[in-house]
Design a protein around this motif. Sequence first.
Motif, PDB file in Angstrom:
ATOM      1  N   ASP A  62      41.513  46.843  31.838  1.00 49.72           N
ATOM      2  CA  ASP A  62      40.131  46.727  31.384  1.00 49.72           C
ATOM      3  C   ASP A  62      39.848  45.322  30.859  1.00 49.72           C
ATOM      4  O   ASP A  62      38.771  44.740  31.124  1.00 49.72           O
ATOM      5  CB  ASP A  62      39.864  47.754  30.283  1.00 49.72           C
ATOM      6  CG  ASP A  62      39.869  49.183  30.825  1.00 49.72           C
ATOM      7  OD1 ASP A  62      39.734  49.327  32.062  1.00 49.72           O
ATOM      8  OD2 ASP A  62      40.029  50.117  30.022  1.00 49.72           O
ATOM      9  N   ALA A  63      40.787  44.757  30.116  1.00 45.62           N
ATOM     10  CA  ALA A  63      40.583  43.416  29.582  1.00 45.62           C
ATOM     11  C   ALA A  63      40.474  42.400  30.710  1.00 45.62           C
ATOM     12  O   ALA A  63      39.621  41.503  30.676  1.00 45.62           O
ATOM     13  CB  ALA A  63      41.730  43.048  28.643  1.00 45.62           C
ATOM     14  N   MET A  64      41.308  42.537  31.720  1.00 47.74           N
ATOM     15  CA  MET A  64      41.261  41.605  32.844  1.00 47.74           C
ATOM     16  C   MET A  64      39.956  41.748  33.619  1.00 47.74           C
ATOM     17  O   MET A  64      39.349  40.749  34.053  1.00 47.74           O
ATOM     18  CB  MET A  64      42.465  41.848  33.761  1.00 47.74           C
ATOM     19  CG  MET A  64      43.817  41.526  33.121  1.00 47.74           C
ATOM     20  SD  MET A  64      43.956  39.787  32.645  1.00 47.74           S
ATOM     21  CE  MET A  64      43.846  39.012  34.253  1.00 47.74           C
ATOM     22  N   ASN A  65      39.466  43.002  33.825  1.00 47.77           N
ATOM     23  CA  ASN A  65      38.204  43.213  34.531  1.00 47.77           C
ATOM     24  C   ASN A  65      37.042  42.574  33.794  1.00 47.77           C
ATOM     25  O   ASN A  65      36.179  41.924  34.393  1.00 47.77           O
ATOM     26  CB  ASN A  65      37.954  44.718  34.721  1.00 47.77           C
ATOM     27  CG  ASN A  65      38.884  45.314  35.772  1.00 47.77           C
ATOM     28  OD1 ASN A  65      39.310  44.600  36.687  1.00 47.77           O
ATOM     29  ND2 ASN A  65      39.184  46.602  35.641  1.00 47.77           N
ATOM     30  N   GLN A  66      37.015  42.771  32.461  1.00 48.93           N
ATOM     31  CA  GLN A  66      35.931  42.173  31.677  1.00 48.93           C
ATOM     32  C   GLN A  66      35.996  40.641  31.744  1.00 48.93           C
ATOM     33  O   GLN A  66      34.962  39.971  31.837  1.00 48.93           O
ATOM     34  CB  GLN A  66      36.031  42.635  30.228  1.00 48.93           C
ATOM     35  CG  GLN A  66      35.755  44.123  30.038  1.00 48.93           C
ATOM     36  CD  GLN A  66      35.776  44.531  28.582  1.00 48.93           C
ATOM     37  OE1 GLN A  66      35.446  43.737  27.722  1.00 48.93           O
ATOM     38  NE2 GLN A  66      36.154  45.791  28.330  1.00 48.93           N
ATOM     39  N   ALA A  67      37.217  40.101  31.735  1.00 49.72           N
ATOM     40  CA  ALA A  67      37.339  38.651  31.798  1.00 49.72           C
ATOM     41  C   ALA A  67      36.855  38.124  33.136  1.00 49.72           C
ATOM     42  O   ALA A  67      36.149  37.106  33.206  1.00 49.72           O
ATOM     43  CB  ALA A  67      38.800  38.253  31.561  1.00 49.72           C
ATOM     44  N   LEU A  68      37.195  38.804  34.229  1.00 53.93           N
ATOM     45  CA  LEU A  68      36.755  38.352  35.551  1.00 53.93           C
ATOM     46  C   LEU A  68      35.236  38.466  35.708  1.00 53.93           C
ATOM     47  O   LEU A  68      34.588  37.589  36.290  1.00 53.93           O
ATOM     48  CB  LEU A  68      37.467  39.168  36.628  1.00 53.93           C
ATOM     49  CG  LEU A  68      38.986  38.925  36.749  1.00 53.93           C
ATOM     50  CD1 LEU A  68      39.589  39.913  37.756  1.00 53.93           C
ATOM     51  CD2 LEU A  68      39.258  37.496  37.197  1.00 53.93           C
ATOM     52  N   SER A  69      34.665  39.543  35.166  1.00 53.99           N
ATOM     53  CA  SER A  69      33.202  39.710  35.244  1.00 53.99           C
ATOM     54  C   SER A  69      32.499  38.613  34.453  1.00 53.99           C
ATOM     55  O   SER A  69      31.499  38.031  34.905  1.00 53.99           O
ATOM     56  CB  SER A  69      32.809  41.086  34.706  1.00 53.99           C
ATOM     57  OG  SER A  69      33.407  42.116  35.472  1.00 53.99           O
ATOM     58  N   ALA A  70      33.025  38.317  33.251  1.00 51.53           N
ATOM     59  CA  ALA A  70      32.412  37.274  32.437  1.00 51.53           C
ATOM     60  C   ALA A  70      32.508  35.923  33.118  1.00 51.53           C
ATOM     61  O   ALA A  70      31.559  35.116  33.108  1.00 51.53           O
ATOM     62  CB  ALA A  70      33.079  37.226  31.059  1.00 51.53           C
ATOM     63  N   ALA A  71      33.634  35.640  33.754  1.00 51.75           N
ATOM     64  CA  ALA A  71      33.794  34.369  34.445  1.00 51.75           C
ATOM     65  C   ALA A  71      32.839  34.256  35.616  1.00 51.75           C
ATOM     66  O   ALA A  71      32.267  33.187  35.883  1.00 51.75           O
ATOM     67  CB  ALA A  71      35.249  34.233  34.913  1.00 51.75           C
ATOM     68  N   SER A  72      32.630  35.384  36.330  1.00 51.37           N
ATOM     69  CA  SER A  72      31.690  35.364  37.459  1.00 51.37           C
ATOM     70  C   SER A  72      30.267  35.105  36.995  1.00 51.37           C
ATOM     71  O   SER A  72      29.529  34.297  37.582  1.00 51.37           O
ATOM     72  CB  SER A  72      31.784  36.679  38.218  1.00 51.37           C
ATOM     73  OG  SER A  72      30.842  36.725  39.270  1.00 51.37           O
ATOM     74  N   LEU A  73      29.844  35.787  35.946  1.00 52.82           N
ATOM     75  CA  LEU A  73      28.490  35.583  35.429  1.00 52.82           C
ATOM     76  C   LEU A  73      28.307  34.151  34.911  1.00 52.82           C
ATOM     77  O   LEU A  73      27.243  33.541  35.105  1.00 52.82           O
ATOM     78  CB  LEU A  73      28.214  36.585  34.307  1.00 52.82           C
ATOM     79  CG  LEU A  73      28.126  38.057  34.746  1.00 52.82           C
ATOM     80  CD1 LEU A  73      27.996  38.962  33.503  1.00 52.82           C
ATOM     81  CD2 LEU A  73      26.915  38.266  35.662  1.00 52.82           C
TER      82      LEU A  73
END
Length: 534
Positions: free
Chosen positions: A512-523
Amino acid sequence: MSSRLIDISGKAIPWPSENEMQTDESKLSHLQKHFAEHPSSGLTPARLGSIMREAEQGNIIAQSDLGEDLEEKDGHIFSELQKRKLTLLTIRGSVEPCRNASESEKKDASMVQELLDEIPDFEDVITDMADGILKGFSNIELDWQRWGDDWLINRAHYRPQNWFQLNPNNRNEIRLRDNSPEGAPLQAFGWIKHIHRSKSGYPGRNGLTRVLAWPFLFKNYSVRDLAEFLEIYGLPLRLGKYPSGASDKEKSTLLQAVMSIGHNAGGIIPKGMEIEFQEAAKGASSPYEAMMSWCERTQSKAILGGTLTSQADGKSSTNALGNVHNEVRQELRDSDLRQIASTLTRDIVYPLWMLNGRAAGDPRRHPKFVFDVSEPEDIATYSERLPGLVSLGMRIPQAWAHEKLMIPQAEDGDPILALACAVPAPAPALESELEKEKDKKAANPKAKLAALKAQETTDVVEAYVSQLQGMANKASSEMIEQIKSLVDNARSLEEIRDGLLALDMPPDALADAMNQALSAASLAGRYELLQDAN
């Protein structure tokens, strides 16, 4: 010169020609032809007691020859004495000025040091002086030579102890044997007269020869008995049998065969005769070896103060006990050096100082010979302890720390050590160019805007990284704790392998932490593209 020369005690002395030595063959030729008697041959307790009584009465010839025999015939005594002698050569000695010395007195010390350095093989002089450890004293005759305005020591000649005797009226005075009852006094400035006090007493009694002679004697008895034991019990008893009526010639032939068959491993005898081999009587060599071991341990204690710095104990010993015995050996070394330095000051340093134009000075202010026996402190311990003491407010002088660690202080202009990772300060010209470049960027609005955007991007990235670390730390910490507990309690690698396969470590939280980090980086990337388009 004789009218102004005085010895170290303040007594006026005559000064002979530089080419004249007291033991010149034309004067004392009988000493040059004297040879040792080797009193250890056939030595018995009664004979040893007689040798020691003669030395007490002033006749030290036999005792001196016995000391030579001890060192030559007993390998253990030779080895232990060599350790004690050779360790003296590892310590540096120098001529030092007197206390609170003036500039003139410091120059005098430097002058004497230069003249001392001219003595050939000065280390051999110290070794020859150390011969007094065994024999109580050591006399070395000096061969002086005039070179320009300077008096130099051309050679230093070791003289054997059997050339001397004790003054019957003063047993502390050693004299040359000149066939007179009192002996000839040693001429001033002509000798190094070293009396080595291994124990209190006059020179006829203070050497180690008197201590080592008894275990040497008992050890020789045990070695002889052990050799006889091995000769008797090492070979079986050979018994020859001859028939009745054998002639004397036949008996002689049988006896010769019996006596030679043990070494030749073969022989012939007449027919009808027999040779039987009987097993030797039971015996043991351990009593003789125990006696020899006791003698060698006693010798080691007398010479080095202990047994753990040699093989005399015959056992394995702890490192702590070995260090204790080594400290005792170091104390003996320091004592030997102190006595040698005192003799060198009196018989070499002072004559060099007096003969080379310093007679007008105060004889009590002469230079001294000193051995530096100080040991550097443990630099690791000091580097750990001193910062803490300084932080507590202790005012510790730098000179004291340099002295303890034996690190010389740098003189003005000397290159000094520095940390390799130290970053040098920018040169003034380079620093001014950097300031100008910053001013240009500040004056340009576009450059200023680009710098602000770069700073903003850096801040955003750092915030994302910090947030990701905070979210991932909790999940990863739980996994690490489980693995650590498994490794601490496991007894084999196989048990660790099986335990890892059996661990229940759901990666949901970390995922979950990695998914949130990747989403934040994309945005964040999309936001930057929109900003650049505007």
